[in-house]
Motif scaffolding. Structure first.
Motif, PDB file in Angstrom:
ATOM      1  N   GLU A   6       0.842  -1.207   0.000  1.00 54.24           N
ATOM      2  CA  GLU A   6       0.000   0.000   0.000  1.00 54.24           C
ATOM      3  C   GLU A   6       0.867   1.242   0.000  1.00 54.24           C
ATOM      4  O   GLU A   6       1.940   1.264   0.595  1.00 54.24           O
ATOM      5  CB  GLU A   6      -0.888   0.051   1.246  1.00 54.24           C
ATOM      6  CG  GLU A   6      -2.019  -0.913   1.256  1.00 54.24           C
ATOM      7  CD  GLU A   6      -2.972  -0.675   2.417  1.00 54.24           C
ATOM      8  OE1 GLU A   6      -2.927   0.409   3.042  1.00 54.24           O
ATOM      9  OE2 GLU A   6      -3.765  -1.584   2.709  1.00 54.24           O
ATOM     10  N   ILE A   7       0.346   2.269  -0.659  1.00 55.23           N
ATOM     11  CA  ILE A   7       0.975   3.580  -0.600  1.00 55.23           C
ATOM     12  C   ILE A   7      -0.133   4.622  -0.640  1.00 55.23           C
ATOM     13  O   ILE A   7      -1.125   4.458  -1.367  1.00 55.23           O
ATOM     14  CB  ILE A   7       1.991   3.787  -1.750  1.00 55.23           C
ATOM     15  CG1 ILE A   7       2.782   5.076  -1.534  1.00 55.23           C
ATOM     16  CG2 ILE A   7       1.302   3.760  -3.107  1.00 55.23           C
ATOM     17  CD1 ILE A   7       3.988   5.211  -2.451  1.00 55.23           C
ATOM     18  N   THR A   8       0.006   5.647   0.159  1.00 49.00           N
ATOM     19  CA  THR A   8      -0.955   6.741   0.181  1.00 49.00           C
ATOM     20  C   THR A   8      -0.268   7.996  -0.328  1.00 49.00           C
ATOM     21  O   THR A   8       0.793   8.378   0.184  1.00 49.00           O
ATOM     22  CB  THR A   8      -1.520   6.963   1.600  1.00 49.00           C
ATOM     23  OG1 THR A   8      -2.166   5.761   2.023  1.00 49.00           O
ATOM     24  CG2 THR A   8      -2.512   8.119   1.621  1.00 49.00           C
ATOM     25  N   ARG A  10      -0.943  12.141  -1.814  1.00 47.62           N
ATOM     26  CA  ARG A  10      -1.864  13.274  -1.911  1.00 47.62           C
ATOM     27  C   ARG A  10      -1.854  13.742  -3.360  1.00 47.62           C
ATOM     28  O   ARG A  10      -0.842  14.257  -3.844  1.00 47.62           O
ATOM     29  CB  ARG A  10      -1.470  14.400  -0.963  1.00 47.62           C
ATOM     30  CG  ARG A  10      -2.577  15.454  -0.859  1.00 47.62           C
ATOM     31  CD  ARG A  10      -2.315  16.411   0.242  1.00 47.62           C
ATOM     32  NE  ARG A  10      -1.431  17.458  -0.262  1.00 47.62           N
ATOM     33  CZ  ARG A  10      -1.066  18.514   0.430  1.00 47.62           C
ATOM     34  NH1 ARG A  10      -1.456  18.654   1.672  1.00 47.62           N
ATOM     35  NH2 ARG A  10      -0.284  19.416  -0.089  1.00 47.62           N
ATOM     36  N   GLU A  14      -6.202  15.585  -2.344  1.00 51.45           N
ATOM     37  CA  GLU A  14      -6.941  14.498  -1.716  1.00 51.45           C
ATOM     38  C   GLU A  14      -6.002  13.314  -1.534  1.00 51.45           C
ATOM     39  O   GLU A  14      -5.199  13.014  -2.411  1.00 51.45           O
ATOM     40  CB  GLU A  14      -8.130  14.070  -2.579  1.00 51.45           C
ATOM     41  CG  GLU A  14      -9.235  15.097  -2.628  1.00 51.45           C
ATOM     42  CD  GLU A  14     -10.467  14.576  -3.354  1.00 51.45           C
ATOM     43  OE1 GLU A  14     -10.681  13.338  -3.370  1.00 51.45           O
ATOM     44  OE2 GLU A  14     -11.198  15.397  -3.902  1.00 51.45           O
ATOM     45  N   PHE A  15      -6.124  12.654  -0.382  1.00 45.69           N
ATOM     46  CA  PHE A  15      -5.304  11.483  -0.137  1.00 45.69           C
ATOM     47  C   PHE A  15      -5.923  10.272  -0.829  1.00 45.69           C
ATOM     48  O   PHE A  15      -7.124  10.024  -0.698  1.00 45.69           O
ATOM     49  CB  PHE A  15      -5.145  11.222   1.369  1.00 45.69           C
ATOM     50  CG  PHE A  15      -4.252  12.224   2.031  1.00 45.69           C
ATOM     51  CD1 PHE A  15      -2.875  12.091   1.936  1.00 45.69           C
ATOM     52  CD2 PHE A  15      -4.777  13.303   2.715  1.00 45.69           C
ATOM     53  CE1 PHE A  15      -2.030  13.026   2.531  1.00 45.69           C
ATOM     54  CE2 PHE A  15      -3.944  14.233   3.315  1.00 45.69           C
ATOM     55  CZ  PHE A  15      -2.574  14.098   3.216  1.00 45.69           C
ATOM     56  N   GLN A  16      -5.082   9.581  -1.577  1.00 43.46           N
ATOM     57  CA  GLN A  16      -5.526   8.377  -2.274  1.00 43.46           C
ATOM     58  C   GLN A  16      -4.603   7.230  -1.890  1.00 43.46           C
ATOM     59  O   GLN A  16      -3.386   7.373  -1.925  1.00 43.46           O
ATOM     60  CB  GLN A  16      -5.479   8.574  -3.787  1.00 43.46           C
ATOM     61  CG  GLN A  16      -6.439   9.634  -4.303  1.00 43.46           C
ATOM     62  CD  GLN A  16      -6.380   9.755  -5.822  1.00 43.46           C
ATOM     63  OE1 GLN A  16      -6.185   8.777  -6.524  1.00 43.46           O
ATOM     64  NE2 GLN A  16      -6.555  10.968  -6.323  1.00 43.46           N
ATOM     65  N   THR A  17      -5.200   6.111  -1.534  1.00 46.37           N
ATOM     66  CA  THR A  17      -4.425   4.926  -1.180  1.00 46.37           C
ATOM     67  C   THR A  17      -4.478   3.942  -2.337  1.00 46.37           C
ATOM     68  O   THR A  17      -5.554   3.634  -2.848  1.00 46.37           O
ATOM     69  CB  THR A  17      -4.962   4.270   0.103  1.00 46.37           C
ATOM     70  OG1 THR A  17      -4.843   5.225   1.169  1.00 46.37           O
ATOM     71  CG2 THR A  17      -4.174   3.029   0.467  1.00 46.37           C
TER      72      THR A  17
END
Length: 127
Positions: A6-8, A10, A14-17
């Protein structure tokens, strides 16, 4: 089955994972090439990050661009993210939690050794 990567990031404020459940084995070989390059060539940090970032984009099958990764990855804690994805997820290194647990176990072991030594060195007060 292994834990998905996983990586989050911005992106557009908006933060997207992003989650990756399958990584082709050829990626491991590319990660090993980077590790070998680091050991043999002693490159500067910018070159290492460039190679790591390109590999991360490839790992996540270009669900985001290199520019989005560079602009969207929080610089605070970025080394942990890179280590978790490439080091742990791809190369199979110990997780940060496992390393911390081992350090705690070693520290506890040293403390116990010290206590035992002190008990052996101090004169007995028993009669």
């Amino acid at each position: 089955m292994s834990k998905p990567l996983e990586i989050t990031l911005r992106i557009d404020n908006e933060f997207q994972t992003f989650v990756q459940e399958f990584v082709p084995f050829k990626i491991k070989r590319k990660a090993l090439e980077i590790e070998k390059f680091i050991q043999e060539e002693k490159p500067d940090i910018e070159e290492i990050e460039k190679r790591h970032f390109n590999l991360i984009v490839e790992i996540f099958e270009k669900k985001f661009t290199l520019k989005q990764l560079e602009n969207g990855l929080n610089a605070i804690g970025h080394n942990e993210v890179i280590y978790d994805i490439i080091g742990v997820g791809i190369l199979g290194y110990k997780s940060r939690e496992e390393i911390e647990k081992e350090k705690e176990d070693i520290d506890l072991g040293k403390l116990l050794e010290k206590i035992m030594e002190e008990n052996q060195q101090s004169p007995s007060t028993k009669q």
